[in-house]
Design a protein around this motif. Sequence first.
Motif, mmCIF file in Angstrom:
data_model
loop_
_atom_site.group_PDB
_atom_site.id
_atom_site.type_symbol
_atom_site.label_atom_id
_atom_site.label_comp_id
_atom_site.label_asym_id
_atom_site.label_seq_id
_atom_site.Cartn_x
_atom_site.Cartn_y
_atom_site.Cartn_z
ATOM 1 N N SER A 1 0.844 -1.232 0.081
ATOM 2 C CA SER A 1 -0.001 0.090 -0.130
ATOM 3 C C SER A 1 0.867 1.334 0.076
ATOM 4 C CB SER A 1 -0.744 -0.066 1.189
ATOM 5 O OG SER A 1 -0.187 0.150 2.393
ATOM 6 N N ARG A 2 2.223 0.805 0.349
ATOM 7 C CA ARG A 2 2.815 2.351 0.356
ATOM 8 C C ARG A 2 4.051 2.131 -0.896
ATOM 9 N NH1 ARG A 2 1.687 0.499 5.609
ATOM 10 N NH2 ARG A 2 1.363 2.242 7.188
ATOM 11 N N GLY A 3 3.931 1.264 -1.652
ATOM 12 C CA GLY A 3 5.127 1.102 -2.640
ATOM 13 C C GLY A 3 6.441 0.638 -2.161
ATOM 14 N N LEU A 4 6.419 -0.251 -1.181
ATOM 15 C CA LEU A 4 7.680 -0.622 -0.486
ATOM 16 C C LEU A 4 8.032 -2.142 -0.674
ATOM 17 C CD1 LEU A 4 7.398 1.029 3.042
ATOM 18 C CD2 LEU A 4 8.927 1.974 1.163
ATOM 19 N N GLN A 5 9.005 -2.554 -0.800
ATOM 20 C CA GLN A 5 9.508 -3.916 -1.091
ATOM 21 C C GLN A 5 10.640 -4.259 0.031
ATOM 22 O OE1 GLN A 5 9.940 -3.150 -5.562
ATOM 23 N NE2 GLN A 5 9.638 -5.354 -5.429
ATOM 24 N N LEU A 6 10.514 -5.382 0.574
ATOM 25 C CA LEU A 6 11.606 -5.929 1.521
ATOM 26 C C LEU A 6 12.673 -6.512 0.855
ATOM 27 C CD1 LEU A 6 11.200 -6.341 4.542
ATOM 28 C CD2 LEU A 6 10.474 -8.663 4.216
ATOM 29 N N CYS A 7 13.824 -6.250 1.399
ATOM 30 C CA CYS A 7 15.059 -6.696 0.913
ATOM 31 C C CYS A 7 15.847 -7.709 1.677
ATOM 32 C CB CYS A 7 15.867 -5.679 0.355
ATOM 33 S SG CYS A 7 16.550 -4.510 1.894
ATOM 34 N N ALA A 8 15.651 -7.793 3.024
ATOM 35 C CA ALA A 8 16.526 -8.531 3.735
ATOM 36 C C ALA A 8 16.012 -8.509 5.167
ATOM 37 C CB ALA A 8 17.955 -8.093 3.962
ATOM 38 N N LEU B 1 14.593 -19.465 10.966
ATOM 39 C CA LEU B 1 13.258 -20.148 10.681
ATOM 40 C C LEU B 1 12.331 -19.079 10.662
ATOM 41 C CD1 LEU B 1 13.368 -23.368 12.468
ATOM 42 C CD2 LEU B 1 13.525 -23.303 9.976
ATOM 43 N N GLN B 2 12.187 -18.264 11.843
ATOM 44 C CA GLN B 2 11.342 -17.323 11.702
ATOM 45 C C GLN B 2 11.647 -16.162 10.841
ATOM 46 O OE1 GLN B 2 11.761 -15.539 15.858
ATOM 47 N NE2 GLN B 2 9.793 -16.510 16.325
ATOM 48 N N VAL B 3 12.909 -15.676 10.861
ATOM 49 C CA VAL B 3 13.088 -14.446 9.862
ATOM 50 C C VAL B 3 13.192 -14.733 8.413
ATOM 51 C CG1 VAL B 3 14.677 -12.487 9.420
ATOM 52 C CG2 VAL B 3 14.200 -13.195 11.876
ATOM 53 N N ALA B 4 13.934 -15.741 8.119
ATOM 54 C CA ALA B 4 14.284 -16.114 6.506
ATOM 55 C C ALA B 4 12.475 -16.735 6.101
ATOM 56 C CB ALA B 4 15.276 -17.193 6.621
ATOM 57 N N GLY B 5 12.093 -17.439 7.064
ATOM 58 C CA GLY B 5 10.815 -17.700 6.759
ATOM 59 C C GLY B 5 9.795 -16.842 6.261
ATOM 60 N N LEU B 6 9.982 -15.675 6.897
ATOM 61 C CA LEU B 6 9.050 -14.332 6.809
ATOM 62 C C LEU B 6 9.604 -13.840 5.491
ATOM 63 C CD1 LEU B 6 6.680 -12.599 7.094
ATOM 64 C CD2 LEU B 6 8.168 -11.504 8.888
ATOM 65 N N VAL B 7 10.814 -13.405 5.307
ATOM 66 C CA VAL B 7 11.125 -12.566 4.392
ATOM 67 C C VAL B 7 11.055 -13.114 3.000
ATOM 68 C CG1 VAL B 7 12.442 -10.854 5.980
ATOM 69 C CG2 VAL B 7 13.676 -12.797 4.820
ATOM 70 N N SER B 8 11.341 -14.301 3.120
ATOM 71 C CA SER B 8 11.495 -15.336 1.644
ATOM 72 C C SER B 8 10.019 -15.198 1.204
ATOM 73 C CB SER B 8 11.945 -16.692 2.011
ATOM 74 O OG SER B 8 11.108 -17.412 2.651
ATOM 75 N N GLU C 1 15.759 -11.908 -0.545
ATOM 76 C CA GLU C 1 16.960 -12.834 -1.011
ATOM 77 C C GLU C 1 18.013 -12.927 -0.143
ATOM 78 O OE1 GLU C 1 17.766 -12.498 -5.112
ATOM 79 O OE2 GLU C 1 15.705 -13.453 -5.682
ATOM 80 N N HIS C 2 18.038 -12.136 0.977
ATOM 81 C CA HIS C 2 19.303 -11.687 1.668
ATOM 82 C C HIS C 2 18.957 -12.170 3.128
ATOM 83 C CE1 HIS C 2 21.526 -10.712 -1.778
ATOM 84 N NE2 HIS C 2 20.524 -9.973 -2.193
ATOM 85 N N ARG D 1 33.683 -11.079 -2.618
ATOM 86 C CA ARG D 1 32.951 -11.510 -1.240
ATOM 87 C C ARG D 1 31.959 -10.269 -0.839
ATOM 88 N NH1 ARG D 1 35.728 -15.449 1.343
ATOM 89 N NH2 ARG D 1 33.642 -15.684 2.257
ATOM 90 N N ILE D 2 31.772 -9.264 -1.647
ATOM 91 C CA ILE D 2 31.050 -8.402 -1.582
ATOM 92 C C ILE D 2 29.439 -8.565 -1.843
ATOM 93 C CG2 ILE D 2 30.247 -5.939 -1.593
ATOM 94 C CD1 ILE D 2 33.279 -6.580 -0.157
ATOM 95 N N GLY D 3 28.598 -9.159 -1.132
ATOM 96 C CA GLY D 3 27.253 -9.211 -1.368
ATOM 97 C C GLY D 3 26.184 -8.415 -1.140
ATOM 98 N N TYR D 4 26.426 -7.119 -0.371
ATOM 99 C CA TYR D 4 25.442 -6.260 0.272
ATOM 100 C C TYR D 4 26.304 -5.201 0.940
ATOM 101 C CZ TYR D 4 20.670 -5.693 2.580
ATOM 102 O OH TYR D 4 19.490 -5.330 2.984
#
Length: 318
Positions: free
Chosen positions: A79-86, A108-115, A120-121, A224-227
């Motif tokens: 609703s705000r035009g936002l996306q989740l990156c990590a 399990l909690q965090v990756a399970g939600l954001v995925s 992807e991070h 090795r720079i990923g983020y």
Amino acid sequence: MTDTTSIDRAPGGATGAGPGLRIGTAPDSWGVWFPDDPAQVPWDRFLDEAAAAGYSWIELGPYGYLPTDPHRLADELGSRGLQLCAGTVFTGFHKGDDQWQRAWDQALQVAGLVSQLGAEHLVVIPDLWRSDATGEALESRTLDDAQWAKLAAGHDRLGRALWEEFGIRQQFHSHADSHVGTTREVLRFLDETDPRYTNLCLDTGHFAYYGGDSLGLVRERPDRIGYLHLKQVDPTRLFDVLKNDVSWADAAAEGIMVEPPGGVPELGPVIEAVAAIDPEIFAIVEQDMYGCHVDAPFPIASRTREHIFACTHLARVR
């Protein structure tokens, strides 16, 4: 997802080219360190202000701060035009094998939600040797060889499990008052971990906190720079902090991380160097502002975004 050969892509997970790095922000830039703190900016105000400041990408922040129901969170972001990156978790693998379950429960909690929302991070922050709440020393500030081995093995195990279970990439975050903070320590960590499973969330402020050269590190270890976490440290105060052994908790409360362009390093050259590696890498503004007044973050976040887009042409909103 069991074909681990597919993880041999660029560390940022590139799937296509773009004009520059995607610039986002995080609850930390609104002073949010805890899931629930009445002094912090309310979560809905953070989302409103992040969008109003011109950002499209955000991090989850501490689990439980934003809604944890994936459908509700998707609605609130959309609703705000936002996306989740990590998302973010905390680990202490150097302490022993019993730390695995603690880390995996968080994952399990965090990756399970954001995925479920397309992120992807996972930014992984090691436990600090000195409390970030009280400044109390909790353990030795350095690791022995056996602890280094446990640290590296634990992160590689976590990175592999995150990829196989969730398609999520682990991005390790060196940190002030942690055992991995100086250039030597960061390089040792990279040398002892597997690039298939463990790469670096280069936080420009925390790396500069111990005199690290972010641009030099990008050039030395581009694979090795990923983020990225974008922040600046105040060089006029830093040596007093280090000389007097001021805790990270106190230094952060006193504003050691400052609004750009008032600190170091310059962000434009770092963004441009990382964009040359992989234009799909995220660059997230993450200015440590815990304890700030609730009205302080929005104008700073707006000015910081304007500064970044003015200092380099290799920045993009989406």
